[in-house]
Design an enzyme around this catalytic site. Structure first.
Site, PDB file in Angstrom:
ATOM      1  CE  LYS A  99     -86.079 -30.022 -47.027  1.00  0.00           C
ATOM      2  NZ  LYS A  99     -85.785 -30.980 -45.929  1.00  0.00           N
ATOM      3  CG  PHE A 113     -79.793 -38.380 -42.393  1.00  0.00           C
ATOM      4  CD1 PHE A 113     -79.763 -37.157 -43.067  1.00  0.00           C
ATOM      5  CD2 PHE A 113     -79.463 -38.395 -41.048  1.00  0.00           C
ATOM      6  CE1 PHE A 113     -79.418 -35.985 -42.416  1.00  0.00           C
ATOM      7  CE2 PHE A 113     -79.115 -37.220 -40.378  1.00  0.00           C
ATOM      8  CZ  PHE A 113     -79.094 -36.007 -41.072  1.00  0.00           C
ATOM      9  NE  ARG A 121     -84.659 -24.058 -38.552  1.00  0.00           N
ATOM     10  CZ  ARG A 121     -84.127 -25.197 -39.021  1.00  0.00           C
ATOM     11  NH1 ARG A 121     -83.613 -25.241 -40.246  1.00  0.00           N
ATOM     12  NH2 ARG A 121     -84.106 -26.283 -38.296  1.00  0.00           N
ATOM     13  CB  THR A 178     -85.859 -31.484 -38.168  1.00  0.00           C
ATOM     14  OG1 THR A 178     -85.123 -30.271 -37.973  1.00  0.00           O
ATOM     15  CG2 THR A 178     -85.284 -32.259 -39.335  1.00  0.00           C
ATOM     16  NE  ARG A 217     -89.436 -29.140 -41.885  1.00  0.00           N
ATOM     17  CZ  ARG A 217     -88.191 -28.830 -41.528  1.00  0.00           C
ATOM     18  NH1 ARG A 217     -87.914 -28.534 -40.264  1.00  0.00           N
ATOM     19  NH2 ARG A 217     -87.225 -28.816 -42.423  1.00  0.00           N
ATOM     20  CG  ASN A 263     -88.381 -32.184 -43.614  1.00  0.00           C
ATOM     21  OD1 ASN A 263     -88.052 -31.920 -44.773  1.00  0.00           O
ATOM     22  ND2 ASN A 263     -87.537 -32.127 -42.596  1.00  0.00           N
ATOM     23  CG  HIS A 270     -83.659 -25.885 -46.456  1.00  0.00           C
ATOM     24  ND1 HIS A 270     -82.830 -26.621 -45.642  1.00  0.00           N
ATOM     25  CD2 HIS A 270     -83.044 -24.686 -46.639  1.00  0.00           C
ATOM     26  CE1 HIS A 270     -81.752 -25.893 -45.352  1.00  0.00           C
ATOM     27  NE2 HIS A 270     -81.854 -24.715 -45.952  1.00  0.00           N
ATOM     28  CD  GLU A 328     -78.907 -22.939 -46.003  1.00  0.00           C
ATOM     29  OE1 GLU A 328     -80.070 -22.469 -45.943  1.00  0.00           O
ATOM     30  OE2 GLU A 328     -78.557 -23.974 -45.418  1.00  0.00           O
TER      31      GLU A 328
HETATM   32  P1  DAT Z   1     -83.646 -28.940 -40.872  1.00  0.00           P
HETATM   33  O1  DAT Z   1     -84.124 -29.301 -42.252  1.00  0.00           O
HETATM   34  O2  DAT Z   1     -84.782 -28.756 -39.919  1.00  0.00           O
HETATM   35  O3  DAT Z   1     -82.679 -27.793 -40.858  1.00  0.00           O
HETATM   36  P2  DAT Z   1     -81.355 -30.677 -40.482  1.00  0.00           P
HETATM   37  O4  DAT Z   1     -80.519 -29.599 -41.070  1.00  0.00           O
HETATM   38  O5  DAT Z   1     -80.916 -31.270 -39.192  1.00  0.00           O
HETATM   39  O6  DAT Z   1     -82.870 -30.228 -40.322  1.00  0.00           O
HETATM   40  O7  DAT Z   1     -81.443 -31.891 -41.517  1.00  0.00           O
HETATM   41  C1  DAT Z   1     -81.596 -31.638 -42.908  1.00  0.00           C
HETATM   42  C2  DAT Z   1     -82.601 -32.619 -43.451  1.00  0.00           C
HETATM   43  O8  DAT Z   1     -82.094 -33.941 -43.345  1.00  0.00           O
HETATM   44  C3  DAT Z   1     -83.927 -32.638 -42.699  1.00  0.00           C
HETATM   45  O9  DAT Z   1     -84.814 -31.658 -43.179  1.00  0.00           O
HETATM   46  C4  DAT Z   1     -84.409 -34.015 -42.939  1.00  0.00           C
HETATM   47  C5  DAT Z   1     -83.148 -34.844 -43.018  1.00  0.00           C
HETATM   48  N1  DAT Z   1     -82.822 -35.470 -41.724  1.00  0.00           N
HETATM   49  C6  DAT Z   1     -82.390 -34.844 -40.607  1.00  0.00           C
HETATM   50  N2  DAT Z   1     -82.169 -35.707 -39.614  1.00  0.00           N
HETATM   51  C7  DAT Z   1     -82.462 -36.930 -40.119  1.00  0.00           C
HETATM   52  C8  DAT Z   1     -82.446 -38.251 -39.601  1.00  0.00           C
HETATM   53  N3  DAT Z   1     -82.055 -38.506 -38.351  1.00  0.00           N
HETATM   54  N4  DAT Z   1     -82.834 -39.266 -40.423  1.00  0.00           N
HETATM   55  C9  DAT Z   1     -83.218 -39.020 -41.685  1.00  0.00           C
HETATM   56  N5  DAT Z   1     -83.243 -37.804 -42.256  1.00  0.00           N
HETATM   57  C10 DAT Z   1     -82.874 -36.769 -41.488  1.00  0.00           C
HETATM   58 MG    MG Z   2     -80.727 -27.616 -41.438  1.00  0.00          MG
END
Ligand code: DAT
Ligand code: MG
Length: 165
Positions: A24, A72, A100, A106, A117, A127, A130, A142
């Site tokens: 990222k 978010f 993963r 996350t 992470r 974080n 991705h 993707e």
């Molecule tokens: P991941 O990136 O582990 O697949 P995700 O798909 O649930 O996680 O979320 C995508 C991104 O969004 C994640 O890397 C960081 C952000 N994110 C997720 N949950 C969040 C939250 N509760 N508040 C703020 N940002 C969040």
């Molecule tokens: Mg995700």
């Protein structure tokens, strides 16, 4: 999938899959591209595509479509479009799940040391990496969102016979 396997009947190739991974904008700015690549590469996964690119708003919204209604979402789109990313496709046995696991939780605050992470991030909104989730089809969706077929390269690593029984 490709004929990546080395066995005569091709069965070793059957469980290889491709998955989308991205350093990222925070990882690019913090000089962590190499660290992320190095971990996946050392594990035995094979890099079959990669590019530095900028994500525009349309692509960000499509990529994160599952989060459209989350509070978010705007911050997430703002962050992911804020600077260049390094987009990658990695191939290997159970690649999506293994990546993963290597990424960690996350929320970096929950990510255990030893994960990407857990070793390089502190904040949920920064974080560093991705990886496609393990929902069937997420990885392929993707990969095709970020790469054309001709940008992905089929080849064998010389160590494959030592990585796979
Ligand atoms: P991941 O990136 O582990 O697949 P995700 O798909 O649930 O996680 O979320 C995508 C991104 O969004 C994640 O890397 C960081 C952000 N994110 C997720 N949950 C969040 C939250 N509760 N508040 C703020 N940002 C969040
Ligand atoms: Mg995700």
């Amino acid at each position: 999938m490709s004929d990546a396997g080395n066995s005569d009947d091709g069965s070793r190739g059957a469980d290889r899959e491709r998955t989308f991974v991205m350093a990222k904008p925070d990882a690019v700015q913090r000089g962590l591209i190499g660290e992320i690549v190095s971990r996946l590469e050392s594990r035995g996964l094979k890099l079959v595509g990669g590019k530095v690119t900028r994500i525009d708003r349309d692509l960000a919204e499509e990529h994160y479509a599952e989060h459209t209604d989350k509070p978010f979402f705007e911050d997430l789109v703002g962050f992911i479009t804020s600077g260049p990313v390094f987009a990658m496709v990695w191939e290997g046995a159970d690649a999506t799940r293994q990546v993963r696991e290597m990424m960690g939780a996350t929320d970096p605050a929950e990510a255990v040391p030893g994960t990407i992470r857990g070793d390089f991030a502190l904040d949920l909104g920064r974080n560093v990496v991705h990886g496609s989730d393990t929902e069937p089809g997420s990885n392929e969706r993707e990969v095709s969102l970020f790469f054309d077929d001709e940008e992905l390269v089929d080849y064998e690593r010389i160590d494959e016979t030592w990585l796979y029984e």
